[in-house]
Design an enzyme around this catalytic site. Structure first.
Site, PDB file in Angstrom:
ATOM      1  CB  CYS A 149     -25.881   9.505   9.293  1.00  0.00           C
ATOM      2  SG  CYS A 149     -25.742   9.668   7.483  1.00  0.00           S
ATOM      3  CG  HIS A 161     -30.450   8.038   9.027  1.00  0.00           C
ATOM      4  ND1 HIS A 161     -30.255   9.213   9.713  1.00  0.00           N
ATOM      5  CD2 HIS A 161     -29.784   8.168   7.846  1.00  0.00           C
ATOM      6  CE1 HIS A 161     -29.527  10.034   8.986  1.00  0.00           C
ATOM      7  NE2 HIS A 161     -29.215   9.418   7.847  1.00  0.00           N
ATOM      8  CD  GLU A 194     -32.519   8.802  12.462  1.00  0.00           C
ATOM      9  OE1 GLU A 194     -32.094   9.678  11.692  1.00  0.00           O
ATOM     10  OE2 GLU A 194     -31.796   7.906  12.943  1.00  0.00           O
TER      11      GLU A 194
END
Length: 217
Positions: free
Chosen positions: A92, A197, A199
């Site tokens: 990001c 992202h 994650e």
């Protein structure tokens, strides 16, 4: 399998570090690679790491200031990544910081690892809201080992108001569309970056992190 490799996630006061660390721990556990994850702002630990991750959430200038405020950390990153070729992942704003410059609440000079400029998203469709938030499709435009086992059109999770206008097309390895093309991933030498992202991107994100853990640029 036990490994002597260390994945250093840089702590400079920006981003959900625990979320990133947990995602990497899951990727390591499911792949059996045995690497160790450390969240650190210690330049010496960064230099010793075998792989480096720079997350980031918020405004470019704030993130850059937070990173620069840690004595020796930018120099340690340059030493490990640019001089010694350690595999690097920016996430990001961590990816945006790689740019040459940015314009967000003022003009800023980035790390200049990836030639380009960060600017506000301006979708062609006025009904599209800023920030760009939610799931969107990932389209691969240049081949890269980080994509191994992933299909074009995978859904990944974005949260951002700015985007990276890349200078050299070969440095852009994936795009998404949000009222126009947006750079979703960059890649050059031992450096990769994601605007989304991983994650937060469930199975596709974990798979991408596993690819990063085994990538040998």
């Amino acid at each position: 399998m036990p490994s002597s490799e260390t994945i250093a996630i840089i702590d400079y006061g920006s981003g959900n570090l625990r979320s990133a660390a947990k995602a990497f721990e899951r990727a390591i556990r499911e792949s059996g690679s045995g690497q160790r994850v450390v969240v650190t702002n210690d330049p010496d630990q960064v230099r010793r790491a075998t792989r480096i991750v720079l997350p980031g959430v918020g405004a470019f200038g704030d993130c850059l200031a937070g990173l620069s405020a840690i004595d020796g950390i930018v120099e340690a990153l340059r030493d490990a990544v640019l001089d010694r070729g350690r595999p690097f992942l920016g996430i990001c704003v961590g990816m945006q910081l790689l740019a040459s410059s940015a314009q967000e609440y003022g003009d800023h000079t980035g790390l200049d690892w990836i030639a380009g400029h960060v600017e506000l998203l301006r979708p062609d469709d006025p009904s599209l809201k800023i920030p760009h938030m939610g799931w969107n499709t990932l389209h691969m435009v240049n081949q890269h080992p980080i994509f191994e086992g992933l299909e074009d059109g995978e859904h990944v999770y974005f949260v951002h108001s700015n985007h990276l206008e890349i200078q050299y097309p070969q440095d852009r390895i994936a795009i998404t569309n949000y009222g126009g093309e947006i750079t979703a991933m960059v890649g050059r030498d031992n450096i990769v970056g994601t605007q989304f992202h991983p994650e937060k991107s469930q199975a596709a994100g974990i798979h991408l992190l596993q690819n990063f853990l085994t990538w040998k640029p």
